[in-house]
Design an enzyme around this catalytic site. Structure first.
Site, PDB file in Angstrom:
ATOM      1  N   ARG A  12      30.822  44.474 117.463  1.00 38.78           N
ATOM      2  CA  ARG A  12      31.206  45.876 117.632  1.00 38.78           C
ATOM      3  C   ARG A  12      30.587  46.683 118.878  1.00 38.78           C
ATOM      4  O   ARG A  12      29.542  46.539 119.030  1.00 38.78           O
ATOM      5  CB  ARG A  12      30.775  46.588 116.211  1.00 38.78           C
ATOM      6  CG  ARG A  12      31.061  47.967 116.461  1.00 38.78           C
ATOM      7  CD  ARG A  12      30.280  48.652 115.174  1.00 38.78           C
ATOM      8  NE  ARG A  12      30.703  50.144 115.212  1.00 38.78           N
ATOM      9  CZ  ARG A  12      29.990  51.030 114.783  1.00 38.78           C
ATOM     10  NH1 ARG A  12      28.641  50.767 114.306  1.00 38.78           N
ATOM     11  NH2 ARG A  12      30.320  52.267 114.841  1.00 38.78           N
ATOM     12  N   ASN A  66      26.678  43.540 114.606  1.00 38.17           N
ATOM     13  CA  ASN A  66      26.842  45.014 114.859  1.00 38.17           C
ATOM     14  C   ASN A  66      25.300  45.245 115.290  1.00 38.17           C
ATOM     15  O   ASN A  66      24.389  45.355 114.479  1.00 38.17           O
ATOM     16  CB  ASN A  66      27.241  45.540 113.969  1.00 38.17           C
ATOM     17  CG  ASN A  66      27.224  47.122 114.256  1.00 38.17           C
ATOM     18  OD1 ASN A  66      26.863  47.652 115.094  1.00 38.17           O
ATOM     19  ND2 ASN A  66      27.771  48.013 113.238  1.00 38.17           N
ATOM     20  N   GLU A  81      35.408  47.125 108.140  1.00 38.49           N
ATOM     21  CA  GLU A  81      35.250  46.837 109.633  1.00 38.49           C
ATOM     22  C   GLU A  81      34.875  45.536 110.109  1.00 38.49           C
ATOM     23  O   GLU A  81      35.295  45.150 111.151  1.00 38.49           O
ATOM     24  CB  GLU A  81      34.553  47.938 110.155  1.00 38.49           C
ATOM     25  CG  GLU A  81      34.858  49.519 110.140  1.00 38.49           C
ATOM     26  CD  GLU A  81      33.814  50.538 110.169  1.00 38.49           C
ATOM     27  OE1 GLU A  81      33.297  50.791 109.152  1.00 38.49           O
ATOM     28  OE2 GLU A  81      33.823  51.474 111.176  1.00 38.49           O
TER      29      GLU A  81
END
Ligand code: ADP
Length: 406
Positions: free
Chosen positions: A95, A7, A388
């Site tokens: 992400r 991310n 996530e």
């Protein structure tokens, strides 16, 4: 199969390495304050001989490439790293914040996908550029590992037009793609699936409201497994009251601020995104501190919490109407998982909608999934820890397996 989840933010790279066969996290950590005078590198994981290891160091990390190189060094470090060579990593899951209308699901990254993410930069000018930098770097560092994009917006692409269109001149949608997109999709999708597993039912049979309350906060209405509405809009500013974002306000307020206070667009953008929400109302954006202040008798904190929870309650009512019937409600993320007071206040007086909490269950401390509705409640209310990164790893594995099957 080992999957690295990345991310990339404007000055940070978060990472988590999953061993998908054994369902375990091999390492996780973060390079922060990249490009500043002192950067920070944290790493937690399993050493080559299976012991838990933790490392935190100040470093000078000039840019994201250097940051990613440092992370790779940690992953293969003979004393700290859980793997011996980077070739052990089968795929990298990224992400990506904004997929616009181009992406309804997770996708393998190729040149076309990169071009489409780039095309969406005007919709997410702060997020998509660093996401692209992350993709570019890991493509070079892991040339044999497929790169996969998991979009924050993808889960919300099933929202029907009546819910995603703003009542603005239609050309703004047709030509500039001004519409509701929604964010936190990975989290909403993950907790909805976990809820269905917990209840032993198929997601396609359930109507849910998922309530993600972290620093950012959003809700989603999910009808028979498909998202039909969400509170965040074209940007993450709309909807619920957040740590420092206002959520819904009268769209004419910026004109007032400009006319009466001479504020520029940039000032107003900063005010609504960084100085509003809990922070604007009571001086702190951290929910733990707001709750402590309230307990100490601070009136502003109490009022901020009332505004915060009333907004959630109002959207529960709205989404009940949107779904027409409701089976499950899920609270998740830092506040949703850990603040019984917020859950209680947001659900208070909703008995008429069949939502009734069990006080003891709501206040009880338990790891994992917690059911907090009373046996009388028509709607089951659950607290489900979000994850996530795991969902990104699972999605990455799923798309790779799909290609192998084809
Ligand atoms: P992010 O959106 O950055 O991932 P998190 O999901 O970690 O954020 O949520 C951060 C929020 O959760 C903060 O407001 C923090 O105060 C709150 N929080 C964390 N633990 C608790 C707790 N035990 N009680 C109340 N709030 C908490």
């Amino acid at each position: 199969m080992k999957i690295l989840v990345i991310n990339t933010g404007s000055s940070s790279i978060k990472y988590e390495l999953f061993d998908m066969e054994h369902h375990r996290v091999m390492a996780s950590g973060m390079a922060e304050k990249i490009g500043e005078d002192t950067s920070l590198l944290t790493h937690k994981g399993i050493s080559p001989n299976g012991d838990p290891v933790e490392k935190m160091e100040d470093a000078v990390i000039a840019d994201h490439l250097e940051g990613m190189n440092r992370i790779v060094q940690l992953l293969v470090d003979p004393d700290l790293g859980p793997i011996q060579a980077k070739s052990e990593i089968s795929a990298v899951g990224h992400r990506v914040v904004h997929g616009g209308e181009a992406f309804h699901s997770t996708t393998i990254i190729d040149k076309k996908v990169i071009a489409a993410i780039r095309k969406n930069i005007p919709l997410a000018p702060l997020h998509n550029p660093p996401n692209l930098v992350g993709i570019e770097i890991t493509t070079t560092l892991f040339p044999d590992a497929p790169q996969v994009a998991v979009f924050d917006t993808a889960f919300h692409q099933t929202i029907p037009m009546k819910a995603f269109l703003y009542a603005l001149p239609l050309e703004l949608y047709r030509e500039k793609k001004v519409r509701r997109y929604g964010f936190h999709g990975t989290s909403h999708a993950y907790v909805a699936e976990r809820a269905a597993d917990y209840l032993g039912q198929s997601l396609a049979e359930l109507n849910l409201i998922t309530i993600h309350l972290g620093n950012g906060a959003s809700m989603a209405a999910i009808k028979r497994g498909k998202c039909v509405d969400t509170t965040m809009g074209m940007t993450p500013l709309e909807g619920l009251v957040m740590g420092s974002r206002s959520g819904d306000v009268d769209p004419a307020i910026p004109f007032f601020l400009s006319d009466q206070l001479g504020m520029s667009f940039k000032d107003i953008d900063g005010l609504l995104n960084k100085d509003s929400g809990l922070k604007g109302l009571c001086g702190t954006n951290d929910m733990r501190e707001v709750l402590e202040k309230k307990d100490a008798g601070d009136d502003r904190a109490r009022m901020a919490l009332e505004v915060y929870c009333y907004r959630i309650k109002k959207y529960i009512g709205a989404y009940f109407a949107a779904l027409e019937s409701l089976d499950v409600m899920v609270f998740t993320a830092g506040i949703g998982e850990n603040a019984p007071y917020i859950r209680e206040l947001s659900c208070s007086g909703l008995n008429g909608l069949g939502i009734e909490l069990d006080r003891e269950q709501n206040h009880g401390v338990r790891e994992g999934i917690k059911e907090i509705s009373s046996p009388k409640s028509h709607v089951r209310v659950l607290v489900i820890p979000t994850n996530e990164e795991l969902k990104i790893a699972q999605e990455t594995k799923r798309v790779l397996q799909n290609i192998l099957v084809k």
